[in-house]
Design an enzyme around this catalytic site. Structure first.
Site, mmCIF file in Angstrom:
data_model
loop_
_atom_site.group_PDB
_atom_site.id
_atom_site.type_symbol
_atom_site.label_atom_id
_atom_site.label_comp_id
_atom_site.label_asym_id
_atom_site.label_seq_id
_atom_site.Cartn_x
_atom_site.Cartn_y
_atom_site.Cartn_z
ATOM 1 C CG HIS A 109 -0.230 0.154 2.732
ATOM 2 N ND1 HIS A 109 0.680 -0.759 2.981
ATOM 3 C CD2 HIS A 109 -0.033 1.302 3.357
ATOM 4 C CE1 HIS A 109 1.150 -0.428 4.116
ATOM 5 N NE2 HIS A 109 0.846 0.991 4.474
ATOM 6 C CG ASP A 111 1.741 5.167 4.835
ATOM 7 O OD1 ASP A 111 1.227 4.066 4.832
ATOM 8 O OD2 ASP A 111 2.885 5.491 5.025
ATOM 9 C CG HIS A 259 5.141 0.973 3.088
ATOM 10 N ND1 HIS A 259 4.577 2.181 2.876
ATOM 11 C CD2 HIS A 259 4.304 0.804 4.405
ATOM 12 C CE1 HIS A 259 3.694 2.780 3.778
ATOM 13 N NE2 HIS A 259 3.719 1.941 4.814
ATOM 14 N NE ARG A 274 2.012 5.942 9.755
ATOM 15 C CZ ARG A 274 1.087 5.711 8.813
ATOM 16 N NH1 ARG A 274 1.333 4.202 8.076
ATOM 17 N NH2 ARG A 274 0.201 6.168 8.128
HETATM 18 C C1 SIN Z 1 2.996 1.262 8.124
HETATM 19 O O1 SIN Z 1 3.257 2.353 8.358
HETATM 20 O O2 SIN Z 1 2.448 0.872 7.031
HETATM 21 C C2 SIN Z 1 3.605 0.144 9.020
HETATM 22 C C3 SIN Z 1 4.920 0.041 8.653
HETATM 23 C C4 SIN Z 1 5.830 -0.966 9.497
HETATM 24 O O3 SIN Z 1 5.157 -1.085 10.670
HETATM 25 O O4 SIN Z 1 6.738 -1.327 9.273
#
Ligand code: SIN
Length: 284
Positions: A109, A111, A259, A274
């Site tokens: 996906h 973000d 990612h 995050r």
């Molecule tokens: C995400 O922000 O999509 C998760 C990334 C992660 O936990 O490595």
């Protein structure tokens, strides 16, 4: 596949490229101490050049330190659904453990591509890690676009796609105390190919998490073309896989990559903070 020519002429930070398509480790800088303008200029250049950069050998950043560093890149974005730190809506707490029903970021996906102006970049520091597992995979959408044939590129240029989030977010964080009754989750239309506003490069901009259909095609055509593109972006030629150490910080560019966070470590715990930086409306 051709490799991009890059000069590794950084003076203030140590930049170690990881893969031809994307990814670099950054050493020689302690983000806990703030960052001078000339070092920040090099970090910003490395970020645009490598699409995702990984700061090694860091200590756990206080939320305000992480926020201050992220603000050097732009204003901060607030996630439409996820749980955040008390009094700090910009800090999304990533947390998975024995009782978790779902992990964030499983599946390829980009973000929050359901926003009209999706976040330009995401900065994640992982504080607590399982002994093994919990890697994050990143894929370059420049490389995915460049690898397509000219006729396919031409066809995609004229197309737009729907990005929705109701199916992703509704009830998703209920086990973490988020009550989303009455909340309306965003959806947006974006070009299938976007031009990066800072580098001018073209990148593929559809993802299996949020993209539900290509507007100009019949539903069968849309389903098949999206299926092809979702498989195409999974090629290992476009990827880097990051094995975290505690307190590493990843900074990725949502305008040109996707990612996938692997939840292969249940019942163990993984936790971090995050922060996302606001972006512009995507354009062709
Ligand atoms: C995400 O922000 O999509 C998760 C990334 C992660 O936990 O490595």
């Amino acid at each position: 596949m051709a490799q991009t020519e890059r000069a590794n002429d950084y003076r203030l930070i140590d930049v170690r490229p990881l893969e031809p398509a994307l990814g670099a480790e950054i050493r020689g800088i302690d983000l806990g101490n703030g960052i001078a303008d000339d070092a920040f200029a090099e970090v910003h250049r490395a970020f645009l050049e490598h699409q995702v950069i990984f700061f090694r050998e860091q200590s756990e950043l206080a939320p305000e330190t992480q926020i201050a560093f992220a603000r050097r890149f732009g204003d901060l974005h607030v996630h439409p659904a996820a749980p955040h730190l008390d009094g700090r809506p910009e800090v999304f707490v990533i947390h998975t453990h024995r009782e978790s029903k779902v992990a964030n970021g499983g599946g390829w996906h980009t973000d929050v591509s359901c926003d009209t102006e999706p976040p330009a970049a995401t900065m994640l520091q992982i504080h607590t890690l399982p002994e093994t597992g919990g890697d994050t995979l990143f894929a370059s959408m420049y490389a995915a676009y460049d690898a397509l044939s000219d006729p396919m590129k031409q066809m995609l240029q004229g197309l737009t796609a729907q990005h929705e989030s109701e199916h992703v977010y509704r009830g998703r964080y209920s086990d973490r105390g988020v009550d989303d009754a009455g909340r309306v989750y965003p959806s947006a239309t974006h070009p299938v190919v976007r031009t990066h506003p800072e580098t001018g490069r073209k990148a593929l901009y559809v993802n299996a998490g949020f993209t539900t259909r290509i507007n100009e095609l019949t539903s069968a055509e849309s389903k098949n073309l999206l299926g092809f593109l979702f498989r195409h972006i999974e090629s290992p030629f476009f990827q880097v896989r990051f094995r975290w150490s505690a307190n590493d910080i990843a900074l990725w560019d949502n305008r040109c990559l996707q990612h996938h966070a692997l939840w292969d470590y249940w019942p163990h715990e993984r936790k971090g903070h995050r922060v996302t930086i606001k972006g512009d409306r995507p354009y062709l």
